[in-house]
Design an enzyme around this catalytic site. Structure first.
Site, PDB file in Angstrom:
ATOM      1  N   THR A   1       0.808  -1.215   0.000  1.00  0.00           N
ATOM      2  CA  THR A   1       0.000   0.000   0.000  1.00  0.00           C
ATOM      3  C   THR A   1       0.844   1.268   0.000  1.00  0.00           C
ATOM      4  O   THR A   1       0.516   2.218   0.676  1.00  0.00           O
ATOM      5  CB  THR A   1      -0.910   0.029   1.230  1.00  0.00           C
ATOM      6  OG1 THR A   1      -0.103  -0.176   2.391  1.00  0.00           O
ATOM      7  CG2 THR A   1      -1.978  -1.020   1.160  1.00  0.00           C
TER       8      THR A   1
ATOM      9  N   TYR B   1       4.184   2.312   1.063  1.00  0.00           N
ATOM     10  CA  TYR B   1       5.524   2.217   1.628  1.00  0.00           C
ATOM     11  C   TYR B   1       5.495   1.424   2.923  1.00  0.00           C
ATOM     12  O   TYR B   1       4.445   1.210   3.512  1.00  0.00           O
ATOM     13  CB  TYR B   1       6.118   3.611   1.865  1.00  0.00           C
ATOM     14  CG  TYR B   1       5.369   4.454   2.874  1.00  0.00           C
ATOM     15  CD1 TYR B   1       5.565   4.265   4.230  1.00  0.00           C
ATOM     16  CD2 TYR B   1       4.475   5.439   2.466  1.00  0.00           C
ATOM     17  CE1 TYR B   1       4.889   5.040   5.169  1.00  0.00           C
ATOM     18  CE2 TYR B   1       3.794   6.213   3.403  1.00  0.00           C
ATOM     19  CZ  TYR B   1       4.001   6.011   4.746  1.00  0.00           C
ATOM     20  OH  TYR B   1       3.341   6.766   5.671  1.00  0.00           O
TER      21      TYR B   1
ATOM     22  N   ALA C   1      -0.427   5.106  11.860  1.00  0.00           N
ATOM     23  CA  ALA C   1      -1.073   5.004  10.564  1.00  0.00           C
ATOM     24  C   ALA C   1      -0.327   5.865   9.554  1.00  0.00           C
ATOM     25  O   ALA C   1       0.165   6.944   9.876  1.00  0.00           O
ATOM     26  CB  ALA C   1      -2.519   5.458  10.664  1.00  0.00           C
ATOM     27  N   LYS C   2      -0.272   5.349   8.342  1.00  0.00           N
ATOM     28  CA  LYS C   2       0.495   6.048   7.311  1.00  0.00           C
ATOM     29  C   LYS C   2      -0.045   7.445   7.052  1.00  0.00           C
ATOM     30  O   LYS C   2       0.706   8.372   6.793  1.00  0.00           O
ATOM     31  CB  LYS C   2       0.450   5.244   6.012  1.00  0.00           C
ATOM     32  CG  LYS C   2       1.134   3.907   6.154  1.00  0.00           C
ATOM     33  CD  LYS C   2       1.027   3.089   4.890  1.00  0.00           C
ATOM     34  CE  LYS C   2       1.707   1.739   5.111  1.00  0.00           C
ATOM     35  NZ  LYS C   2       1.655   0.909   3.899  1.00  0.00           N
ATOM     36  N   ARG C   3      -1.350   7.576   7.086  1.00  0.00           N
ATOM     37  CA  ARG C   3      -1.946   8.852   6.732  1.00  0.00           C
ATOM     38  C   ARG C   3      -1.635   9.963   7.724  1.00  0.00           C
ATOM     39  O   ARG C   3      -1.406  11.100   7.357  1.00  0.00           O
ATOM     40  CB  ARG C   3      -3.475   8.706   6.588  1.00  0.00           C
ATOM     41  CG  ARG C   3      -3.889   7.975   5.344  1.00  0.00           C
ATOM     42  CD  ARG C   3      -3.351   8.625   4.076  1.00  0.00           C
ATOM     43  NE  ARG C   3      -4.029   9.870   3.750  1.00  0.00           N
ATOM     44  CZ  ARG C   3      -5.148   9.947   3.040  1.00  0.00           C
ATOM     45  NH1 ARG C   3      -5.698   8.859   2.568  1.00  0.00           N
ATOM     46  NH2 ARG C   3      -5.695  11.108   2.796  1.00  0.00           N
TER      47      ARG C   3
END
Length: 466
Positions: A13, A15, A236-238
RNA sequence: GCCCCGUUCGUCUAGCGGCCUAGGACGCCACCCUCUCAAGGUGGUAGCACGGGUUCAAAUCCCGUACGGGGUACCA
């Protein structure tokens, strides 16, 4: 124990982030500890996720960390035939069925029937035929419960009536995570599933499928405590800056990153925190992993990184830090000054700022506070600079010790003349570096050279009197 | 809402019934060293969420409450 087979199975997704890296590490440690196999499997059940770019985003950070895998990477998308067969088997045996309701429709039906949100098996006995857009759902038993014995969390029990008839094949024909997970873990003979706690709730579903497919002995599960941010929410990536690649570019060492990651949720029996990976492998055990979530603390990571940086030899340090330095820096000088740099930085990207003054032509920007303190408040500064210029012009610049005694000598002489303590080193530092803080001067001055030194002393003096 | 998991200094943790007036590490503070900034040394700061049990004895076992988190998708 029989040699374990574990897998790291990230979804491609974008990285790899530190939470995933931690999961990979714990799998790797477990495999290495017991002489088993570490398998890399890319969980791309959703076709759109497969691209070389996404695969590289997983593989490169793992290589950087040195987490080598014994098999793979395998791609879930390439195992479609096996998944389809399993789905067919479940349908044939009556343990799964076709359903033509949309998610919105089943939601609406639940509401109308006054039931909790979710799917309630509306299509179980409607005899829906397979067609485009039709999904396959697993028939969860009405009664009873499923128990999973987790190596870290102990016995976890979920009642079947809290589970809905989940989808195992999407409308486009592709398998969902639960199905692919069961089939792949079985076919790859995975013995231990080590992953984040966010997946704990999916385990009973996978176990149900496992049993329905007649797969026999279930792998052992071990759900790791989650890595969280300062708000104690799962990384979380975001919302969190946690891309491993960012840590690479900031100048964290892979060994330090691994060591720190190993400390989140696990600790060696002797409580020694910073130690070689080989020792961590020797000491690692899943039983020692704790249950509560861990804050990913950049401050402590920086400390661990500094310890690793300090442990580097001067040559290793110069070589390692090179890619963070501008091209015109002389690496021989960097190596000569390495010990002084190593104790002042916690990431490699900080190195340049300590050295810059040696490699620029002249100082055009003086730190105003430092200037004020050393040049203005130190009333003797103009005299000190004049004396320094004279004395240093007659001293060879090849021996730090000569420079030291020459400079301190000026301070001592002036102190006696004036009858008050005169610091000669502080104005010198500001004149040469533009800053009040920095590495020790003497050795560094031999690399700066006599010419630049005298020019900078003169420039500072001119600025002071002008 | 429902289901699942968790709760020891600010943070990461040790502790698996008596060795705990709770230990270590990071951070922070002070002192020493010192031209500076560091590094190093020494000392200090700060914690068992709460309430019931069980027991001669509980941070450790059981139950409840509170709080936090995760899940609840035709994401993984």
């Amino acid at each position: 124990m029989a040699t374990p087979r574990v897998r790291f199975a990230p979804a491609p997704t974008g990285y790899l982030h530190v939470g995933s890296a931690r999961s990979a590490l714990f799998n790797w440690l477990f495999a290495r500890r017991y002489g088993g196999q570490f398998i890399l499997r890319i969980e791309d059940t959703d076709e759109s996720k497969k691209s070389q770019e996404f695969v590289d985003a997983i593989v490169e950070p793992l290589r950087w960390l040195g987490l080598d895998w014994d098999e793979g990477p395998f791609f879930q998308s390439e195992r479609r035939v096996a998944h389809d067969l399993a789905i067919q088997q479940l349908v044939d045996s009556g343990q799964a069925y076709f359903c033509d309701l949309s998610a919105a429709d089943s939601q609406r039906l639940s509401t109308e029937a006054g039931l909790r949100a979710g799917y309630h098996g509306w299509s179980r006995d409607r005899g829906v035929a397979d067609a485009a857009g039709v999904v396959v759902r697993f028939r969860v038993p009405d009664e009873g419960s499923t128990v999973v014995d987790d190596l870290i969390r102990g016995r976890v029990k979920i009642a079947h009536d809290t589970l809905d008839d989940f989808v195992i094949r999407r409308g486009d024909g592709s398998p969902t995570f639960f199905l692919a997970n069961a089939v792949d873990d079985h076919d790859m003979e995975i013995t231990h599933v080590i992953r984040g706690e966010d997946l704990l709730n999916t385990t009973p579903k996978v176990k149900l499928l496992w049993e329905a497919l007649g797969y026999g002995r279930l792998p052992q599960y071990a759900h790791l405590p989650l890595l969280v941010n300062e708000q104690r929410k799962k990384l979380a990536k975001r919302r969190d800056s946690v891309a491993l690649s960012d840590f690479v570019s900031q100048g964290f060492l892979p060994e330090a990153m691994l060591n720190y990651l190993a400390l989140l949720g696990w600790g060696a029996p002797d409580e020694v925190e910073i130690r070689p990976l080989g020792e961590i492998v020797e000491l690692f055990s899943l039983e020692a992993v704790n249950k509560s979530s861990a804050f990913f603390d950049l401050v402590k990571l920086a400390h661990v990184n500094q310890v690793y940086i300090k442990a580097l030899s001067a040559a290793e340090f110069a070589q390692t830090v090179a890619s963070w330095l501008p091209a015109h820096y002389d690496l021989a000088v960097v190596e000569a000054l390495a010990p002084e740099l190593q104790q002042r930085i916690s990431t490699l990207s900080e190195a340049a700022s300590w050295l810059d003054w040696i490699f620029v032509d002249e100082i055009d920007d003086y730190d105003s506070k430092a200037w004020q303190r050393a040049m203005v408040k130190g009333r003797a500064a103009p005299t000190v600079l004049v004396e320094l210029g004279e004395v240093l012009s007659g001293v060879p610049f090849d021996d730090p010790e000569h420079l030291r005694s020459a400079v301190l000598g000026v301070g001592d002489r002036l102190s006696e003349q004036i009858g008050a303590r005169v610091m000669s080193q502080a104005p010198l530092r500001v004149a040469l570096t533009g800053s009040g803080a920095g590495i020790p001067l003497w050795e560094a001055m031999t690399h700066l050279g006599k010419e630049k030194t005298l020019l900078r002393i003169a420039a500072a003096h001119k600025r002071l009197s002008g």
